[in-house]
Structure formats: structure tokens, C-alpha cells
Design a protein around this motif. Structure first.
Motif: not given
Length: 862
Positions: A87-90, A120-122, A125-132, A148-155
Motif C-alpha cells: 500500500q502506497i500513501d503519498a 509505503v507499507n509492504q 513493514k513500513k517505509y517512508e520515502v521522498e520518492s519511490f 526504513t525501520e527494522e527491529s530496533e534500528g532505523l536506516i
């Protein structure tokens, strides 16, 4: 014009017919599609032929436009696309039907800057992007400035490419575990790893990051910590990783990196750490350590320290190079594994000068460098289901760093018979002396040798090895008479056998006294008997009503007994012999001297023993107690003991011993005292420092005194805890900690502190003219300067030499995601400071080991 209109009508008819066909083939999906409505109340479900999409594409937006010729769909404002598990919300989404591409972009301001990221939710998993960009056919995607969030971390990466649902590759990426930054409570993380590229691999139950060359930044300031690569696990399982060192300076060996290394799990039951200590003046140390664990069976670890300590400058007199080693093994058997056969090991063997020359600063911080002795033991215990016996076999090794001697006992076996009653009870309730007779007995076998370092397991060691067997039998019984008195009887018998005896003689040629060890089997038997009577007496003094002290209660436990044992030094037993020393004086000695089974007692003992136990308490008024009074212990115990030996030819009265123990202020202040009093007069000859005990009784003199005081202080002892919310109206929050502000905007918070005070005084004189005194005060405590700054330390002050002994000062700072520790020993033999930064998040604790998550700890199950 008519042809164009006809062509468009024909395309619309084909789409409607095909959509009807899909509805017949998959009515459930069509039913879901009809539910979605846009803001202008129109149905927006678009069915695309099977050759382009493999599932239905759902869209909605505030503003939607379709370019039929270019086969493009444009969605503006609150745009949303659903396709398969994504699912993409933008703010803006475009769909290229011909190229199978979906493009999404976040919300822009008037200057074209992204002010709100696309979501972006796939697959959950949730992702936040400027463009995709997403390819619906290949399922590949490219994202720019994605979070990109993964477990305790963020990239946060400049560019992220998704190859499939399991593999993501990122360029110029920041990785952090700062929870405040992840939750968007802060605009920048307190720390991050900046990597040129990151590859993320997702598995069914776990995933991991493979990080290329990276550098750690703290508060956006680059640090010298650069990693050529790293593997960051996102799993509860153990994983390999680099161990981050502390660094600092030691006066004797220079600057250092302490504890740099690598952690590697090995299979299901083992893990391995290899650590190194490196110093600029040439010292080094290698420290491998292996842990092992088998659930419900056993756990343990092997470790070693091997290195060289270099001091001074090569070519000068102060230069020295010392090799050191330490080997340790710990093994513990689970109590559930086998209750009838248990094995444990506590082995710690070092070179004689290890602690004086160690370059591992951990031994300085925990004061191990002050050790004078070290022991190692292996123990095997056998119990029986039906036999009332326990067999314990041990092998022990003891090192004395002061004398340079090492004691080895190998093997040593003890057979203990469980206590039993000699006679059965006739009524089921034991009464009288006969029915209460108990027997305790056992057998002890020992092999012992004392050698200098380097002499173990040589021919000389086996020649000096002594073997001995001892058996002890203890009989005891007791009964009550006259309602308040307890009468006890006891007897002990010791039997011993040894393979070595001693012969002493004077050699006039060499002018020395010779001690000759003979390989000869010899033994002895000794016994003693005791009888005692004990009772309890109570006395209480009550004070008038309303006084501060309500009552004082005194409990006295007097005990008087008699002990008898014959003189085993007589010639009839053969345990003692005589020789003429260098002065021609006849000197007695025992053939069992310097043996491992002890020496028989000499001189007849017919002694009257006394012991007076005291317990003194008082009741005082107390407003804090619900009853209005509370008990205070003046003396928990105060014992006075000694004896009078009727069989002694000289000095029948023994030294009087007094021991006391008490606690005050709700058991906070602990006081332990001991006192020895000599009842006979001691005379000193002119010029002599050693006195002679006379037969003049009644000149009581203090021969020894010791007092130990300890008291833990804290902020809670000095007033009640303040409720700042009722004192100050303004409140602020930083990292879930509340701060309260006064009218001048000064922050107020609870400053917790502790201070343990220990004082020790020793006085010893015996027969010396000059007494030996020792007095010291020790402090050990911590204080929170702020909720995230902590200062701790310890020191000891010698009041006799008026010098500070071992002193350590430590600082620690909690930085949300990591901890900074600093320890400093400012003076003494080892002047050192040590600085360490460690990540607190579990995922970085494995790759950049801050906490060693080996499987011996509860958070890492198999």
C-alpha cells in the motif's frame, strides 16, 4: 474526429467487458474493490489485463486524472494505491500502465522541498520515502531518501534499491538505534553509523544488515571509529561481531586499546571471544575466552591471558620485559542433571608475577592487583540413594604470591558418614542421655606438596609428596534437667596415618640444625572429652511512663564446662623425641612436625571452660512506629570466654576473649569488636623488645583489640523524598524524565546518592614492647549530578601512615542510545585512565559488542 471518438468508445467498451469477465472469475476481489470511493463519490477500481498485472490495482485520491493515449494515471492529494501486499500513501502518485511502473512522491512546499514523506507499507513493514519507483512486473523498486525501520534500528539512505522481497541495497546510508529519532521526537540522532552502502537481507524468522565501510558519528561529530565492514543481526539468536575496546593511558606502559577483539558463536553450545590489549610502549596481551552451555546439564567457560609487559626504555637501566600468563576454567553442573554425582571446577592459575605485571586494566579497576593468594579447586561429589555416606574428591592448587610457594593437593578424598543415633528411641520421642547419643565420623585422604613455581610435576615434587589419612569420630549427647538447664557430653577421637616422619639433629661439622624427612609409615591416636551445662537468664528494667526509654532487657546465656585430654607428649606414646640443639639444650620435637596430618597435643588438659553470652535490647518511644515504641539492639551479642587448666604447671588461666556485635539506626550502622586480655604480668628486660610472662596473676593488659564499623549513607536518610510537582508549577520532560522549574527557570530533580563508610582499627601487642597499630577509613559511593550523569568511586585512607591507598574515580554518561564510561586511578603503583563508549541496543551489541550477549546470559536462548 469521428474515428477518434469511435476508437475511444471501443476502448471503454473493451475495458468494461473485460472487467465484467474478471468479476465473474473472481467475484470476491471485485466485491472488495467496489467499497473504495474517492472524494467525489465515484468508483475508482481499475482492472488491468492479466498480461500486465497479476492482481487488482486499487486507487483513490482527491484529484485523479487519466491519460488514455499514454496509458498513464495521475493521482493528486491524499493519493493511495493498493496492489497485492503493498500500500502506497503519498501526495502524488503516477501509474504507467505500459511500463508497469508506479511512481510516488511526498508532499512538496512552494520551493519544491519535501515536507511530508510518502508512506509505503509492504508485508507489514513500513517505509517512508521522498520518492519511490515500483515495477509491478519485476517487483523491483527504487526509493530516494527512504526511512526504513527494522527491529530496533532505523536506516536513512539516499538511494535504496529493492531487488525482491528479501534483498535491499542502499547507498550513502545512516543507521541508528536512537529511539527518540526513530519516534521523531528529535530532528537528528544522538549517534549513527554512516556507510557507503548497506545490503539488507530478510529471512523468514530473521534478517541482517551487511554494512560496507562505515564511520561512527556522535551528535553528528565524526569519531575515529571506522569499520571496514559489519554484520548487524536482527534476530534473537547469537551472532558474530567486533568487540569495541576502551582506550586511555597508563603511566608505566603508555597509551592503550584495551579489549579490542571479535565474538564468534560456535554451534549450539559454544561461543568464542578473542580479545587483545595493545600498548604504545610495546606491551601486549591476548585473551581468548570460550563459553559453553548445555541446558539442564552444565555451564562453564575457559579463559586465558598471555602477554608481555614492557616497562622503561630499551637500553636503559629501567627497562624490563616480563612474560605473563593466566589460565582459568569455571564449570558448574546443573542441580537437575544428576543429584547423586556432581562435578564443579574453579581453576585459576597464573604466573607468579602476573598481577604485578598485568596489562589488563580490568584487574586494576576491580583491585585484583592487590591479591596475595589464589586458589584453584576441582570437586567431584558422589552421593548414594541407600547408603548414608557422601564421598567428595578434590584436587586443589594454591599460590602464595608473597612467599613464591605453591601448594598442591592431588588427590584429596573425604568420606563423610551422615550423623546417626547410636541407640533407638523406645517411645518415638528421644529423651535422656543414651537415646540422644549421636555419632559423626568420616575419613580423609590427602596428598600434599609445597613447591616453588616451576617445580611442579618434577622428580623433586614426587619425592617431597606427602600422603596422609585421618579419621575423626565425634560422640555427643544432651539432655534437659531441672527444667531450665541443658547438660551436654561429648568426646572426639582422632586417628592419623602418614608416610613421612621427621628426624631433627644438630650437625657439629656444618654447625646447623638438620631436619631430615624419612619415608616411613607412622600414625597416632588422640582423644578428648567435654562436659558442659548451659542455661538462659533474663532481666528487665522498666522505666517510668512517658520517659524516652521504656525498658531495657538483658539476656544472659552462661555456659560452664570441663575438658580433659591426656598428655600425648609423654615418652610412652612415642609421638615426641628430643635432640640437643646448637646450644646444647635438650629440645623436644614431634616426628609429625611439618606433616599433613597435624601434630598430637602436648601437656595434660583438665580445663574448666566458661562462656558468658549477652544480648541487650531496649524499647524507646517512636512516632514512626504504629505501636508507639520500637526495639533497639545495644548488643546483638557480647561473648566473654576463657578457661582455667587445673593440669597446667604454669599459667593455668588462659587469655580472656571478648567478642561483640551490634547494629544501630535501623540496622544501618554495623559494629564488630574483639578484645583479648592477658591476665598475667609481663616483664621486659632492659634493651629487650620481647617480654616474659610471669606468674603474677591479676595484672590485666590489652593484648589485642579490633573494631570494624560500616555505615551506608544515602539521600533518603536525610529527609523525606520531595514531591516536586507540588512545589513547582512548571514542568518539562527530557527522555521520559521530569524536570521541574522554579520562577527563575532553574531545573530541579531528585539527586540520588549513596556513600558507604567503612572504618577499621587493629591493635596487637602480645609479648612485644611496642604495639602494632593499623587504622583506615574506606569510602565507596556514587552520586547523580543529573539524571544522566553519574559519578562513582572508592578510596581508602591509612590513618597510621597518613596516606591514601587504592583510589578509583569513575564517570558515566547515559546518552540515550549508548553509554560513556570513564575510570581513573590517579595515584599508586598503577596510574591509569580508561575511556569506553558502548551501544545499548541489542542489534548493535552483537556487531559492536557493548554487552556480551553470549548464551550464558538469559536473553539469548537456544
Amino acid at each position: 474526429m469521428d474515428k477518434t471518438v469511435f476508437k475511444n468508445i471501443l476502448q471503454i467498451l473493451i475495458i468494461l467487458i473485460f472487467n465484467s469477465f474478471l468479476a465473474q472469475r473472481n467475484p470476491s476481489k471485485l466485491k472488495e474493490a467496489t467499497v473504495i470511493n474517492d472524494t467525489i463519490s465515484k468508483k475508482d477500481t481499475i482492472a488491468v489485463p492479466n498480461e500486465s498485472l497479476q492482481d487488482i490495482l486499487y486507487t483513490k485520491a482527491d484529484d485523479k486524472r487519466r491519460d488514455v493515449q499514454k496509458r498513464m494515471i495521475y493521482l493528486n492529494k491524499n493519493a493511495q494505491v493498493k496492489y497485492q501486499d503493498m500500500q502506497i500513501d503519498a501526495d502524488y502518485i503516477s501509474i504507467d500502465e505500459e511500463k508497469n511502473l508506479i511512481f510516488a512522491r511526498g508532499k512538496q512546499d512552494s520551493l519544491g522541498k519535501i515536507v511530508e514523506l510518502a508512506q509505503v507499507n509492504q508485508g507489514g513493514k513500513k517505509y517512508e520515502v521522498e520518492s519511490f519507483n515500483y515495477n509491478t512486473k519485476t517487483r523491483e523498486a527504487i526509493a530516494y531518501n527512504a526511512r526504513t525501520e527494522e527491529s530496533e534500528g532505523l536506516i536513512v539512505a539516499d538511494k535504496t534499491k529493492k531487488y525482491n522481497d528479501s534483498v535491499f541495497v542502499m547507498r550513502h546510508a545512516e543507521f541508528t538505534t536512537d529511539s527518540y529519532y526513530i519516534e521523531k521526537k528529535d530532528t537528528r540522532p544522538d549517534y549513527h553509523l554512516l556507510a557507503s552502502y548497506i545490503k539488507m537481507q530478510k529471512g523468514k524468522n530473521s534478517s541482517s544488515l551487511i554494512v560496507g565501510p562505515s564511520q561512527m558519528y556522535i551528535e553528528d561529530v565524526p569519531t575515529p571509529l571506522v569499520l571496514p565492514f559489519a554484520i548487524l543481526p536482527f534476530s534473537s539468536k547469537r551472532s558474530a561481531g567486533i568487540l569495541i575496546p576502551s582506550f586511555g593511558e597508563r603511566q608505566d606502559v603508555g597509551f592503550f586499546l584495551n579489549g579490542i577483539g571479535y565474538y564468534q558463536p560456535i554451534g549450539e553450545h559454544f561461543d568464542l571471544k578473542v580479545l587483545a590489549d595493545i600498548y604504545t610502549k610495546g606491551s601486549w596481551n591476548l585473551r581468548p575466552e570460550m563459553n559453553y552451555l548445555k541446558k539442564y546439564r552444565y555451564t562453564g567457560n575457559f579463559s586465558a591471558d598471555i602477554g608481555n609487559t614492557v616497562r622503561g626504555i630499551k637500553g636503559l637501566d629501567n627497562y624490563s620485559k616480563t612474560g605473563t600468563y593466566r589460565i582459568a576454567w569455571r564449570h558448574t553442573q546443573d542441580a537437575k542433571a544428576n543429584p547423586f554425582l556432581t562435578f564443579s571446577a574453579s581453576v585459576d592459575m597464573t604466573s607468579q608475577t602476573f598481577y604485578n605485571n598485568t596489562v589488563n586494566n580490568n584487574y586494576i579497576m576491580d583491585q585484583s592487583v592487590l591479591r596475595t593468594q589464589q586458589n584453584s579447586t576441582l570437586t567431584l561429589t558422589k552421593r548414594f540413594l541407600k547408603l548414608p555416606a557422601t564421598i567428595t574428591s578434590t584436587a586443589s592448587y594454591s599460590q602464595n604470591f608473597a612467599t613464591g610457594l605453591s601448594d598442591l593437593r592431588l588427590p584429596q578424598m573425604n568420606v563423610a558418614i551422615n550423623q546417626f543415633y547410636l541407640f533407638k528411641s523406645k517411645t518415638g520421642v528421644r529423651t535422656g542421655l543414651l537415646e540422644n547419643i549421636t555419632v559423626n565420623t568420616g575419613l580423609n585422604l590427602s596428598n600434599f606438596v609445597s613447591m616453588e613455581e616451576g617445580g611442579l610435576f618434577t622428580k623433586e615434587m614426587w619425592d617431597k609428596m606427602q600422603t596422609g589419612v585421618k579419621n575423626n569420630i565425634a560422640l555427643g549427647t544432651n539432655t534437659t534437667f531441672a527444667k531450665y538447664f541443658t547438660f551436654s557430653l561429648g568426646a572426639t577421637i582422632d586417628n592419623a596415618l602418614t608416610t613421612k616422619t621427621l628426624t631433627k639433629f644438630y650437625d657439629p661439622i656444618q654447625n646447623v640444625e638438620v631436619e631430615q624427612i624419612n619415608k616411613k609409615i607412622a600414625g597416632y591416636s588422640i582423644f578428648s572429652t567435654t562436659a558442659s551445662i548451659q542455661t538462659q537468664l533474663y532481666g528487665q528494667a522498666n522505666f517510668k511512663k512517658g520517659s524516652a526509654i521504656q525498658a531495657i532487657r538483658h539476656m544472659v546465656i552462661p555456659s560452664i564446662g570441663f575438658t580433659y585430654s591426656p598428655d600425648f607428649g609423654g615418652s610412652g606414646f612415642g609421638y615426641f623425641r628430643n635432640y640437643y640443639n646448637a646450644n646444647g639444650a635438650l629440645t623436644p620435637y614431634s616426628i609429625f612436625d611439618k606433616g599433613i596430618v597435624g601434630t598430637p597435643t602436648t601437656g595434660m588438659v583438665g580445663a574448666l571452660n566458661y562462656n558468658i553470652g549477652n544480648n541487650i535490647e531496649m524499647k524507646v518511644r517512636s512516632k514512626s512506629d504504629s505501636t508507639g515504641v520500637k526495639k533497639m539492639k545495644i548488643f546483638e551479642s557480647l561473648n566473654i570466654s576463657g578457661n582455667y587448666n587445673f593440669a597446667a604447671k604454669t599459667h593455668p588461666w588462659s587469655i580472656i576473649s571478648v567478642n561483640g556485635q551490634s547494629s544501630f539506626f535501623d540496622n544501618k550502622l554495623s559494629v564488630n569488636t574483639s578484645l583479648t586480655i592477658e591476665p598475667y604480668k609481663i616483664l621486659f628486660a632492659p634493651g629487650s623488645d620481647t617480654g616474659i610472662k610471669t606468674e603474677d596473676f591479676g595484672h590485666f593488659s590489652v593484648q589485642g583489640f579490633n573494631v570494624q564499623v560500616s555505615y551506608p549513607l544515602s539521600n533518603e536518610l536525610f529527609g523525606e523524598k520531595k514531591d516536586y510537582s507540588k512545589i513547582y508549577s512548571q514542568k518539562g520532560e527530557i527522555r521520559n524524565e521530569n524536570y521541574f522549574f522554579d520562577d527563575d527557570n532553574y531545573a530541579h530533580f531528585e539527586q540520588a546518592w549513596t556513600l558507604n563508610v567503612n572504618a577499621n582499627y587493629q591493635y596487637s601487642r602480645t609479648l612485644s614492647r611496642t604495639a602494632t597499630k593499623m587504622a583506615s577509613i574506606g569510602l565507596d559511593g556514587s552520586i547523580k549530578l543529573t539524571p544522566y550523569w553519574n559519578v562513582n568511586g572508592s578510596t581508602h585512607y591509612d590513618m597510621v601512615t597518613k596516606e591514601l591507598a587504592y583510589t578509583r574515580i569513575g564517570f558515566s554518561r547515559d546518552q540515550r542510545s549508548f553509554t560513556i564510561n570513564f575510570n581513573w586511578v590517579p595515584f599508586g603503583q598503577y596510574k591509569v585512565y580508561d575511556f569506553f563508549i558502548g551501544i545499548k541496543a541489542n542489534i548493535l551489541s552483537d556487531a559492536l559488542k557493548y554487552k556480551d550477549r553470549s548464551f550464558t546470559q538469559p536473553n539469548a536462548p537456544f
